[in-house]
Design a protein around this motif. Sequence first.
Motif, mmCIF file in Angstrom:
data_model
loop_
_atom_site.group_PDB
_atom_site.id
_atom_site.type_symbol
_atom_site.label_atom_id
_atom_site.label_comp_id
_atom_site.label_asym_id
_atom_site.label_seq_id
_atom_site.Cartn_x
_atom_site.Cartn_y
_atom_site.Cartn_z
ATOM 1 N N VAL A 170 0.861 -1.183 0.000
ATOM 2 C CA VAL A 170 0.000 0.000 0.000
ATOM 3 C C VAL A 170 0.899 1.235 0.000
ATOM 4 C CG1 VAL A 170 -1.803 1.276 1.226
ATOM 5 C CG2 VAL A 170 -1.776 -1.237 1.297
ATOM 6 N N PRO A 171 0.808 2.111 -1.011
ATOM 7 C CA PRO A 171 1.668 3.307 -1.034
ATOM 8 C C PRO A 171 1.297 4.261 0.091
ATOM 9 C CG PRO A 171 0.025 3.420 -2.773
ATOM 10 C CD PRO A 171 -0.092 2.053 -2.174
ATOM 11 N N ASN A 172 2.313 4.929 0.643
ATOM 12 C CA ASN A 172 2.063 5.898 1.711
ATOM 13 C C ASN A 172 1.326 7.130 1.189
ATOM 14 O OD1 ASN A 172 3.388 4.298 3.626
ATOM 15 N ND2 ASN A 172 5.380 5.126 3.036
ATOM 16 N N SER A 173 1.637 7.543 -0.044
ATOM 17 C CA SER A 173 1.021 8.740 -0.614
ATOM 18 C C SER A 173 0.751 8.510 -2.088
ATOM 19 C CB SER A 173 1.929 9.959 -0.425
ATOM 20 O OG SER A 173 3.180 9.755 -1.068
ATOM 21 N N ALA A 174 -0.206 9.288 -2.608
ATOM 22 C CA ALA A 174 -0.563 9.208 -4.022
ATOM 23 C C ALA A 174 -1.084 10.564 -4.461
ATOM 24 C CB ALA A 174 -1.601 8.125 -4.252
ATOM 25 N N LEU A 175 -0.992 10.844 -5.758
ATOM 26 C CA LEU A 175 -1.455 12.105 -6.320
ATOM 27 C C LEU A 175 -2.864 11.948 -6.869
ATOM 28 C CD1 LEU A 175 1.704 13.410 -8.211
ATOM 29 C CD2 LEU A 175 0.803 14.189 -6.016
ATOM 30 N N ASN A 176 -3.683 12.906 -6.561
ATOM 31 C CA ASN A 176 -5.068 12.908 -7.021
ATOM 32 C C ASN A 176 -5.124 12.855 -8.549
ATOM 33 O OD1 ASN A 176 -7.821 13.129 -7.121
ATOM 34 N ND2 ASN A 176 -7.863 15.329 -6.739
ATOM 35 N N THR A 222 -17.709 4.455 -0.406
ATOM 36 C CA THR A 222 -16.913 4.502 -1.644
ATOM 37 C C THR A 222 -17.725 4.953 -2.847
ATOM 38 O OG1 THR A 222 -17.397 2.144 -2.047
ATOM 39 C CG2 THR A 222 -15.390 2.674 -0.815
ATOM 40 N N ILE A 223 -18.842 5.629 -2.614
ATOM 41 C CA ILE A 223 -19.712 5.998 -3.729
ATOM 42 C C ILE A 223 -19.014 6.952 -4.697
ATOM 43 C CG2 ILE A 223 -20.756 7.983 -2.551
ATOM 44 C CD1 ILE A 223 -23.446 7.069 -3.832
ATOM 45 N N ASN A 224 -18.037 7.723 -4.204
ATOM 46 C CA ASN A 224 -17.299 8.651 -5.058
ATOM 47 C C ASN A 224 -15.986 8.063 -5.565
ATOM 48 O OD1 ASN A 224 -19.237 10.724 -4.746
ATOM 49 N ND2 ASN A 224 -18.332 11.303 -2.772
ATOM 50 N N SER A 225 -15.763 6.793 -5.316
ATOM 51 C CA SER A 225 -14.516 6.141 -5.729
ATOM 52 C C SER A 225 -14.692 5.453 -7.078
ATOM 53 C CB SER A 225 -14.076 5.117 -4.683
ATOM 54 O OG SER A 225 -13.786 5.742 -3.449
ATOM 55 N N SER A 226 -13.573 5.184 -7.701
ATOM 56 C CA SER A 226 -13.561 4.446 -8.958
ATOM 57 C C SER A 226 -12.448 3.407 -8.875
ATOM 58 C CB SER A 226 -13.338 5.390 -10.136
ATOM 59 O OG SER A 226 -13.270 4.659 -11.353
ATOM 60 N N ASN A 251 -8.696 3.947 -10.556
ATOM 61 C CA ASN A 251 -8.480 4.529 -11.882
ATOM 62 C C ASN A 251 -9.587 5.552 -12.185
ATOM 63 O OD1 ASN A 251 -7.544 5.058 -14.428
ATOM 64 N ND2 ASN A 251 -8.290 3.149 -15.329
ATOM 65 N N PRO A 252 -9.384 6.830 -11.771
ATOM 66 C CA PRO A 252 -8.216 7.335 -11.030
ATOM 67 C C PRO A 252 -8.488 7.361 -9.534
ATOM 68 C CG PRO A 252 -9.516 9.168 -11.806
ATOM 69 C CD PRO A 252 -10.263 7.923 -12.244
ATOM 70 N N VAL A 253 -7.429 7.659 -8.751
ATOM 71 C CA VAL A 253 -7.580 7.788 -7.312
ATOM 72 C C VAL A 253 -8.014 9.214 -6.987
ATOM 73 C CG1 VAL A 253 -5.206 8.509 -6.825
ATOM 74 C CG2 VAL A 253 -6.487 7.215 -5.110
ATOM 75 N N SER A 254 -8.793 9.381 -5.936
ATOM 76 C CA SER A 254 -9.274 10.697 -5.523
ATOM 77 C C SER A 254 -8.948 10.924 -4.051
ATOM 78 C CB SER A 254 -10.782 10.817 -5.746
ATOM 79 O OG SER A 254 -11.488 9.887 -4.931
ATOM 80 N N LYS A 255 -9.112 12.168 -3.600
ATOM 81 C CA LYS A 255 -8.788 12.516 -2.220
ATOM 82 C C LYS A 255 -9.673 11.755 -1.241
ATOM 83 C CE LYS A 255 -7.561 16.605 -1.075
ATOM 84 N NZ LYS A 255 -7.547 18.055 -0.787
ATOM 85 N N ASP A 309 -3.246 13.363 -2.129
ATOM 86 C CA ASP A 309 -3.169 14.825 -2.125
ATOM 87 C C ASP A 309 -3.213 15.359 -3.546
ATOM 88 O OD1 ASP A 309 -2.862 15.124 0.719
ATOM 89 O OD2 ASP A 309 -0.799 14.417 0.494
ATOM 90 N N ASP A 310 -3.591 16.658 -3.644
ATOM 91 C CA ASP A 310 -3.541 17.340 -4.934
ATOM 92 C C ASP A 310 -2.101 17.667 -5.292
ATOM 93 O OD1 ASP A 310 -6.299 17.368 -5.407
ATOM 94 O OD2 ASP A 310 -6.557 19.112 -4.094
ATOM 95 N N LEU A 311 -1.878 17.901 -6.561
ATOM 96 C CA LEU A 311 -0.551 18.304 -7.019
ATOM 97 C C LEU A 311 -0.229 19.691 -6.448
ATOM 98 C CD1 LEU A 311 1.768 17.354 -8.851
ATOM 99 C CD2 LEU A 311 0.709 18.662 -10.694
ATOM 100 N N ASN A 312 0.924 19.867 -5.779
ATOM 101 C CA ASN A 312 1.315 21.119 -5.115
ATOM 102 C C ASN A 312 1.877 22.100 -6.150
ATOM 103 O OD1 ASN A 312 2.071 23.127 -3.385
ATOM 104 N ND2 ASN A 312 3.320 21.815 -2.056
ATOM 105 N N ILE A 313 0.971 22.899 -6.769
ATOM 106 C CA ILE A 313 1.392 23.851 -7.796
ATOM 107 C C ILE A 313 2.273 24.943 -7.195
ATOM 108 C CG2 ILE A 313 0.596 25.470 -9.542
ATOM 109 C CD1 ILE A 313 -0.070 22.579 -10.145
#
Length: 304
Positions: free
Chosen positions: A147-153, A191-195, A208-212, A239-243
């Motif tokens: 299980v990855p510790n972090s992932a990008l939205n 998980t209704i908002n998950s894919s 596919n894809p992962v969300s917050k 997390d979101d991409l840190n622009i």
Amino acid sequence: MAPLFHLQILQLKTSISLVLSLLPPSYLYHKAYGFAAPKDPQPITAIEYEEAILSCKYPKKTLPSRLEWKKLGRSVSFVYYQQALQGDFKDRAEMIDFSIRIKNVTRNDAGQYRCEVSVPSEQGQHLREDMVTLEVLVAPAVPSCEVPNSALNGRVVELRCQEKEGNPSPEYTWFKNGIRLLENPKFSLQTINSSYTINRTSGTLQFNPVSKSDSGEYSCEARNSVGYRRCPGKRMQVDDLNIGGIVAALVVVVLVISVCGLGVCYAQRKGYFSKETSFQKNNYTLKATTMSENDFKHTKSFII
């Protein structure tokens, strides 16, 4: 007509008796006692650490006979030989007539066994054989979970779960925050908002894809007909991409490059990289060397 029919029946019986008389005694014996092993015998199944009985399809010891049990494989090993159990079967098995009762089955006991009975007859010793297959059912071990510790939205993320000891091969179930994930994420409020998709055979959970909203603690359970085990939970943070961070990093890089460029320009203006300056320095050294040699010659001439 009737006498002719009876005569044909009598001739048929005589032919059958003649054929049976020509067959070897061993064939008749196999048929009489049902000793011939079937082509695809049903395996004997036993749960690990419980007991199993390897049955030899042979009548009780009413005749003088010799019995041997062998385990087949890359090499043949004796299980029962010279009226005694062999190897580690001595301490955890016993004989019941021609059958073996294993009190504490292990996964290493799985395999194919052959029962061999040698019986004396008028024609000499006749060997009868029977095949037995033992299948040992093993509960799963604790599965290995990735299980990855972090992932990008918005990215594709795959979680993996695997276990290699269970027999039969286990199926896998994923849990989020201790609650089982359904195969269709739309059927659960959690998980209704998950894919995502779950492969119960390979043990993968793919977003596919992962969300917050997929952030949470994930664990996996391996289960078969014997038992089940679950790996410890691991948290995945999405997390979101840190622009802002990326822009700040680019600004720092631009500043560093600008400072380096200004330094190079300043050095060139001061003549640190001028070829003329280097030539002048070398010319001055050459002149100094020449003057030293002339002074030496003048001194030498004066002395003479």
